[in-house]
Design a protein around this motif. Structure first.
Motif, short mmCIF file in Angstrom:
data_model
loop_
_atom_site.label_atom_id
_atom_site.label_comp_id
_atom_site.label_asym_id
_atom_site.label_seq_id
_atom_site.Cartn_x
_atom_site.Cartn_y
_atom_site.Cartn_z
N GLU A 150 0.84 -1.19 0.00
CA GLU A 150 0.00 0.00 0.00
C GLU A 150 0.88 1.24 0.00
O GLU A 150 1.97 1.26 0.57
CB GLU A 150 -0.91 0.02 1.22
N LEU A 152 0.44 5.48 0.88
CA LEU A 152 -0.42 6.50 1.49
C LEU A 152 0.43 7.72 1.76
O LEU A 152 1.48 7.61 2.41
CB LEU A 152 -1.05 5.98 2.78
N TYR A 153 -0.02 8.89 1.28
CA TYR A 153 0.75 10.11 1.49
C TYR A 153 -0.14 11.28 1.87
O TYR A 153 -1.21 11.48 1.29
CB TYR A 153 1.56 10.45 0.24
N SER A 155 -2.60 14.01 3.11
CA SER A 155 -4.03 14.01 3.42
C SER A 155 -4.80 13.03 2.55
O SER A 155 -6.03 13.01 2.58
CB SER A 155 -4.60 15.42 3.23
N GLN A 156 -4.09 12.23 1.75
CA GLN A 156 -4.67 11.22 0.87
C GLN A 156 -5.50 11.83 -0.25
O GLN A 156 -6.41 11.20 -0.79
CB GLN A 156 -5.50 10.20 1.65
N SER A 160 -3.88 7.18 -1.70
CA SER A 160 -4.61 6.69 -0.53
C SER A 160 -4.65 5.17 -0.52
O SER A 160 -4.42 4.52 -1.54
CB SER A 160 -6.05 7.24 -0.58
N ARG A 162 -7.47 3.86 0.09
CA ARG A 162 -8.86 3.68 -0.34
C ARG A 162 -9.63 2.80 0.66
O ARG A 162 -10.23 1.78 0.30
CB ARG A 162 -8.91 3.09 -1.75
N ARG A 168 -9.47 -2.27 -0.55
CA ARG A 168 -8.35 -1.33 -0.50
C ARG A 168 -7.47 -1.54 -1.73
O ARG A 168 -7.50 -2.60 -2.36
CB ARG A 168 -7.55 -1.56 0.79
N PRO A 329 -7.17 8.61 -5.11
CA PRO A 329 -7.68 9.23 -3.88
C PRO A 329 -8.46 8.24 -3.03
O PRO A 329 -8.76 7.14 -3.45
CB PRO A 329 -8.60 10.33 -4.41
N ARG A 330 -8.77 8.67 -1.81
CA ARG A 330 -9.65 7.86 -0.98
C ARG A 330 -11.02 7.84 -1.65
O ARG A 330 -11.53 8.85 -2.13
CB ARG A 330 -9.75 8.44 0.43
N TYR A 333 -14.56 10.27 -0.86
CA TYR A 333 -13.95 11.59 -0.75
C TYR A 333 -14.86 12.58 -0.02
O TYR A 333 -14.40 13.40 0.75
CB TYR A 333 -13.61 12.10 -2.15
#
Length: 448
Positions: A150, A152-153, A155-156, A160, A162, A168, A329-330, A333
């Motif tokens: 995975e 992740l950076y 604020s996603q 992300s 996800r 995920r 992105p997540r 959102y």
């Protein structure tokens, strides 16, 4: 089982958003073993010194969703909703101080949903499997990680795990991580893992390549924390309203964030450039997320305000594409309902969160959406177009009112009830059925 977990809650650290960031090596100093099965799960020594050990864990989540007037009434009616189930199980092997291997399986099922994607339904697959070497670098540390993992950076916004959707996301990647004093830096090259609907069929793919670097500076005077980053993205089959074809996109961004005396803030700006076929890419976004918690008042109200501008294409048929690509992105959102994605938008989100008790929180969020450009359409979180531009010249997309109650009796259990109402605006009414959406979601989750 549950009683044992609750009893252990005080001596084990909190779970991390990415489970491979957890380290249970400290349990080597705990000589208590009688009846403590959970310690055996989290720390099983494989050597006399205790530095070679195994750790196991998992995450089981059930979600029920009911969506009245899905896609504003343009999708078939679903009278009784659907059930999502996601299970994640991992094993983490440490071989001395420098080597480790991590593997995680994921199973995502969808019952009662008529139209599913691999993000909803992925019965069983290898989600993560990597090897890692870590050592010292001067007064800091250096680590190399290779395999499926995975990413992740920040604020996603762009990268992300996800976690909101049922599956995920992960990447087949090589990654170097450096820490030194107040600096943390990552460098990576990867291929996005495209999920498939069958068992163990998420094979290596080079259709979406992703690379970059991410720097985080802490203890910066005045602004607390500063992130600076570059991401490169290559996709063979990109589709936007004003163009399609091979996409080569570069993103440069900066983020400042921190907390101080009840105040919190998170500000970010991103610029994208590159090529989509023969077109030049020039896209951007800027956002602010600020708030203040009145800790001295009853229920400790936390009042927040989010606002962002996300570019869209301003002229059809020219040699430029100005639609922002949010990359990875997540998924949820703007809430679990995942109604709209972060492209061609201007939105404002006032919110308030109340602490009803130590274990129960109540939040209310009101979102107002407009199109940034009337010459571009609106997109889903996956950057798939929902409606094109030419249906209406209106900017007003609509308003979304969301309320949720979260109950966390301990760190192992999580329960959430959410209800979302989306009032369709002029653009949606001209583009399709334009009906208001009512979305209800119930989540229960166990981590160990």
């Amino acid at each position: 089982m549950l009683c044992c977990l609750i009893g252990a809650a005080q001596q084990y650290p909190d779970f991390k958003p990415q489970r491979f960031d957890e380290d249970y090596g400290f349990l080597a100093a705990d000589t208590t073993t009688s009846g403590n099965w959970y310690k055996v799960v989290k720390y099983t020594p494989l050597s006399a010194s205790g530095t070679t050990y195994m750790s196991f864990g998992g995450d089981i989540r059930y979600q029920y969703f009911y969506n009245h007037n899905e896609k504003w009434g343009d999708e078939p009616k679903d009278p009784d909703g659907y059930l999502f189930t996601r299970s994640l199980f991992h094993a983490d092997a440490h071989f001395g101080q420098h080597f480790r291997a991590f593997i995680e399986l994921q199973s995502s099922t969808a019952d009662g949903k008529k139209n599913t994607s691999p993000v909803d339904l992925n019965p069983l697959d290898l989600h993560q499997a990597f090897a890692e070497y870590s050592g010292t670098l001067g007064n800091g540390s250096l680590a190399f990680r290779v395999g499926r993992q995975e990413l992740l950076y920040g604020s996603q916004r762009l990268v992300s795990v996800r976690d909101g959707p049922n599956s995920r996301q992960s990447f087949d990647a090589a990654k170097a991580m450096v820490k030194s004093g107040s600096l943390k830096a990552d460098f990576f090259y990867s291929n996005f893992v495209i999920a498939q609907k069958d068992i163990f069929d998420d094979a290596f793919s080079n259709k979406r390549r992703f690379w970059g670097s991410y720097f985080t500076f802490s203890n910066v005077p005045l602004i607390k924390n500063l992130d600076a980053y570059y991401f490169g993205f290559k996709r063979k089959d990109a589709v936007f309203y004003d163009g399609a074809g091979k996409e080569m996109r570069h993103s440069v961004g900066a983020r400042s964030w921190g907390k101080n005396n009840g105040w919190r803030y998170d500000a970010e700006a991103i610029y994208q450039f590159g090529k989509l076929g023969p077109k030049d890419i020039s896209a951007w976004t800027a956002s602010i997320n600020a708030g203040y918690q009145f800790s001295g008042l009853s229920f400790k109200p936390d009042v927040g305000l989010k606002a962002e501008v996300i570019s869209g294409d301003r002229k059809e048929g020219d040699n430029r594409l100005e639609t922002l690509n949010p990359l990875f992105p997540r998924g949820g959102y703007f809430g679990l309902a995942s109604i709209i994605g972060p492209s061609n938008l201007f939105d404002i989100h006032p919110s308030i969160d109340l602490e009803l008790s130590k274990t129960i929180q109540w939040g209310i969020d009101y979102d107002i959406f407009w199109r940034y450009s009337t010459h571009d359409g609106i997109y889903a979180p996956s950057v798939v177009m929902i409606y094109p531009a030419g249906t209406s010249g209106a900017r007003n997309i609509g308003r979304q009112l969301e309320s949720e109650i979260v109950f966390t009796p301990n760190k192992y259990l999580y329960f959430r009830f959410e209800i979302t109402w989306f009032d369709a605006g002029d653009y949606l009414e001209a583009s399709g059925a334009g009906k208001d959406i009512l979305f209800v979601g119930v989540t229960s989750q166990l981590k160990f």
